[in-house]
Design an enzyme around this catalytic site. Structure first.
Site, PDB file in Angstrom:
ATOM      1  N   GLU A  11      -3.736 -10.100   4.163  1.00  0.00           N
ATOM      2  CA  GLU A  11      -4.638  -9.623   5.210  1.00  0.00           C
ATOM      3  C   GLU A  11      -5.690 -10.658   5.601  1.00  0.00           C
ATOM      4  O   GLU A  11      -5.956 -10.883   6.783  1.00  0.00           O
ATOM      5  CB  GLU A  11      -5.347  -8.328   4.746  1.00  0.00           C
ATOM      6  CG  GLU A  11      -4.535  -7.062   4.905  1.00  0.00           C
ATOM      7  CD  GLU A  11      -3.524  -6.836   3.780  1.00  0.00           C
ATOM      8  OE1 GLU A  11      -3.319  -7.734   2.940  1.00  0.00           O
ATOM      9  OE2 GLU A  11      -2.934  -5.745   3.745  1.00  0.00           O
ATOM     10  N   GLU A  36       0.843  -1.211   0.000  1.00  0.00           N
ATOM     11  CA  GLU A  36       0.000   0.000   0.000  1.00  0.00           C
ATOM     12  C   GLU A  36       0.877   1.260   0.000  1.00  0.00           C
ATOM     13  O   GLU A  36       0.565   2.244  -0.669  1.00  0.00           O
ATOM     14  CB  GLU A  36      -0.930  -0.020   1.212  1.00  0.00           C
ATOM     15  CG  GLU A  36      -1.982  -1.121   1.112  1.00  0.00           C
ATOM     16  CD  GLU A  36      -2.895  -1.205   2.320  1.00  0.00           C
ATOM     17  OE1 GLU A  36      -2.366  -1.311   3.449  1.00  0.00           O
ATOM     18  OE2 GLU A  36      -4.124  -1.160   2.136  1.00  0.00           O
TER      19      GLU A  36
HETATM   20  C1  1HE Z   1       6.730  -8.622  12.179  1.00  0.00           C
HETATM   21  C2  1HE Z   1       6.063  -8.494  10.941  1.00  0.00           C
HETATM   22  C3  1HE Z   1       4.821  -7.825  10.938  1.00  0.00           C
HETATM   23  C4  1HE Z   1       7.897  -9.579  10.633  1.00  0.00           C
HETATM   24  N1  1HE Z   1       4.352  -7.334  12.084  1.00  0.00           N
HETATM   25  N2  1HE Z   1       6.221  -8.113  13.302  1.00  0.00           N
HETATM   26  N3  1HE Z   1       2.202  -8.735   7.112  1.00  0.00           N
HETATM   27  C5  1HE Z   1       2.381 -10.056   7.042  1.00  0.00           C
HETATM   28  O1  1HE Z   1       1.493 -10.847   7.231  1.00  0.00           O
HETATM   29  C6  1HE Z   1       3.795 -10.496   6.759  1.00  0.00           C
HETATM   30  C7  1HE Z   1       4.390 -11.042   8.046  1.00  0.00           C
HETATM   31  N4  1HE Z   1       5.826 -11.275   7.939  1.00  0.00           N
HETATM   32  C8  1HE Z   1       6.336 -12.346   7.292  1.00  0.00           C
HETATM   33  O2  1HE Z   1       5.655 -13.122   6.664  1.00  0.00           O
HETATM   34  C9  1HE Z   1       7.815 -12.555   7.406  1.00  0.00           C
HETATM   35  O3  1HE Z   1       8.301 -11.824   8.531  1.00  0.00           O
HETATM   36  C10 1HE Z   1       8.627 -12.118   6.149  1.00  0.00           C
HETATM   37  C11 1HE Z   1       8.348 -13.085   5.002  1.00  0.00           C
HETATM   38  C12 1HE Z   1       8.316 -10.714   5.724  1.00  0.00           C
HETATM   39  C13 1HE Z   1      10.145 -12.182   6.507  1.00  0.00           C
HETATM   40  O4  1HE Z   1      10.458 -13.468   7.009  1.00  0.00           O
HETATM   41  P1  1HE Z   1      11.823 -13.672   7.836  1.00  0.00           P
HETATM   42  O5  1HE Z   1      11.947 -15.152   8.114  1.00  0.00           O
HETATM   43  O6  1HE Z   1      12.946 -12.987   7.142  1.00  0.00           O
HETATM   44  O7  1HE Z   1      11.624 -12.862   9.226  1.00  0.00           O
HETATM   45  P2  1HE Z   1      10.765 -13.282  10.528  1.00  0.00           P
HETATM   46  O8  1HE Z   1      11.573 -14.181  11.405  1.00  0.00           O
HETATM   47  O9  1HE Z   1       9.414 -13.747  10.159  1.00  0.00           O
HETATM   48  O10 1HE Z   1      10.565 -11.849  11.224  1.00  0.00           O
HETATM   49  C14 1HE Z   1      11.632 -11.193  11.875  1.00  0.00           C
HETATM   50  C15 1HE Z   1      11.015 -10.399  13.011  1.00  0.00           C
HETATM   51  O11 1HE Z   1      10.134  -9.433  12.466  1.00  0.00           O
HETATM   52  C16 1HE Z   1      10.159 -11.255  13.921  1.00  0.00           C
HETATM   53  O12 1HE Z   1      10.207 -10.685  15.205  1.00  0.00           O
HETATM   54  P3  1HE Z   1      11.164 -11.293  16.380  1.00  0.00           P
HETATM   55  O13 1HE Z   1      10.923 -10.413  17.554  1.00  0.00           O
HETATM   56  O14 1HE Z   1      10.707 -12.720  16.567  1.00  0.00           O
HETATM   57  O15 1HE Z   1      12.570 -11.208  15.843  1.00  0.00           O
HETATM   58  C17 1HE Z   1       8.767 -11.072  13.351  1.00  0.00           C
HETATM   59  O16 1HE Z   1       7.761 -11.295  14.317  1.00  0.00           O
HETATM   60  C18 1HE Z   1       8.820  -9.611  12.967  1.00  0.00           C
HETATM   61  N5  1HE Z   1       7.847  -9.291  11.947  1.00  0.00           N
HETATM   62  N6  1HE Z   1       6.812  -9.097   9.994  1.00  0.00           N
HETATM   63  C19 1HE Z   1       5.034  -7.489  13.251  1.00  0.00           C
HETATM   64  N7  1HE Z   1       4.132  -7.629   9.807  1.00  0.00           N
HETATM   65  C20 1HE Z   1      -2.973  -0.771   7.080  1.00  0.00           C
HETATM   66  S1  1HE Z   1      -3.509  -2.345   6.995  1.00  0.00           S
HETATM   67  C21 1HE Z   1      -2.236  -3.301   6.374  1.00  0.00           C
HETATM   68  C22 1HE Z   1      -2.450  -4.733   6.766  1.00  0.00           C
HETATM   69  C23 1HE Z   1      -1.228  -5.557   6.557  1.00  0.00           C
HETATM   70  O17 1HE Z   1      -0.178  -5.085   6.250  1.00  0.00           O
HETATM   71  S2  1HE Z   1      -1.441  -7.226   6.784  1.00  0.00           S
HETATM   72  C24 1HE Z   1       0.089  -7.941   6.332  1.00  0.00           C
HETATM   73  C25 1HE Z   1       0.980  -8.097   7.513  1.00  0.00           C
END
Ligand code: 1HE
Length: 267
Positions: free
Chosen positions: A141, A121
């Protein structure tokens, strides 16, 4: 021009970094440890940045530090069971991206790795998108139990069509960089690591246009495209006459006729 205020950047949270490259400003998403997931400070910081553009900045490049452009909304920050707060949260995103899309200067967004949810977005609010081959796009989402809230229903549907956005949201599919280019999510695809250089090159090109032309492209063109054709054509004539009447246009036209300006050749 809106937003041209002072000579320096506004105060930004540590998760955002801004720097000058001459007439081009670079705004970095600087939260790689959370894959540049966008929390409230970042979203309001983005709005603040575009609302207070320093003087002499003529274009902006947005890109993300680390392996991913942005994992979208920081899922830890969505207001839980308070519908009113969630509504205002989404409106806060809209306000920030609105001043980016309809701000003082054109924005080039450089994409790599995950460009998902709110990250997509954000990218959709830019005017030019450069994707590195590592980029991939998704709207997860629905699988998280929520709905888009950062403008996808409006901007992405216009970019790639309602049917594609609907299918992306229903199935959670990803598009890779080549597919994203084919359907119109990006304008350029470059090799991994080459995105920022390409973004800066394009931003410098954009910054070289007459400011009033860039203003018309950002503010008049999208409004004209939404108007009924007769009103749109009238608006186009008005904007065209205003741009042509600017001394900068006169200077540039004379330079071409005097054979002092570059020709439009194939690049
Ligand atoms: C996060 C987020 C997040 C990572 N919010 N903390 N977005 C999603 O559904 C995508 C969610 N993220 C992922 O699928 C993956 O993180 C990735 C594919 C992007 C990257 O994977 P990777 O293996 O490199 O990293 P990771 O181990 O998943 O994440 C590293 C850290 O970032 C980890 O935190 P930690 O404290 O355990 O180290 C994750 O929890 C954190 N992290 N993505 C919070 N999105 C205005 S409305 C919009 C609505 C949306 O955007 S919905 C889509 C949300």
């Amino acid at each position: 021009m809106p937003g041209h205020a002072s000579d320096s950047f506004p105060a930004l949270p540590p998760s955002l970094r801004a720097e000058r490259h001459g007439e081009v400003a670079v705004l970095r998403l600087a939260r790689p440890e959370k894959r540049n997931a966008l929390d409230d400070d970042m979203v309001t910081g983005i709005g603040n940045f575009f609302s207070n553009m320093p003087e002499n900045v003529q274009a902006v490049v947005v890109h993300g530090e680390g392996e991913h452009f942005s994992a979208g909304l920081d899922l830890a920050t969505l207001p839980s069971d308070d519908v009113g707060a969630s509504l205002l949260h989404s409106r806060m995103w809209h306000a920030a991206f609105q001043v980016m899309e309809f701000g003082a200067v054109p924005v080039v967004c450089v994409l790599h790795g995950a460009v998902v949810g709110g990250g997509l977005e954000l990218a959709a609010a830019a005017h030019v998108r450069v994707a590195e081959r590592s980029a991939y796009y998704a709207l997860p989402e629905a699988s998280r139990g929520i709905f888009v809230g950062g403008g996808a229903s409006v901007r992405l549907t216009r970019l790639v069509g309602t049917s594609r956005v609907m299918e992306m949201m229903l199935t959670g599919r990803t598009y890779d960089a080549a597919e994203g280019q084919a359907i119109g999510l990006s304008h350029y695809v470059v090799e991994p690591g080459a995105g920022l250089a390409k973004g800066l090159e394009l931003a410098r090109q954009v910054a070289g246009n007459a400011p009033l032309s860039n203003f018309a492209i950002l503010h008049a063109l999208p409004r004209i495209a939404e108007q009924d054709p007769a009103s749109g054509l009238l608006m186009e004539s008005l904007m065209s006459a205003i741009a042509a009447g600017d001394p900068e246009a006169q200077r540039r036209l004379k330079a071409f006729l005097d054979k002092r300006a570059p020709k439009t050749v194939r690049r």
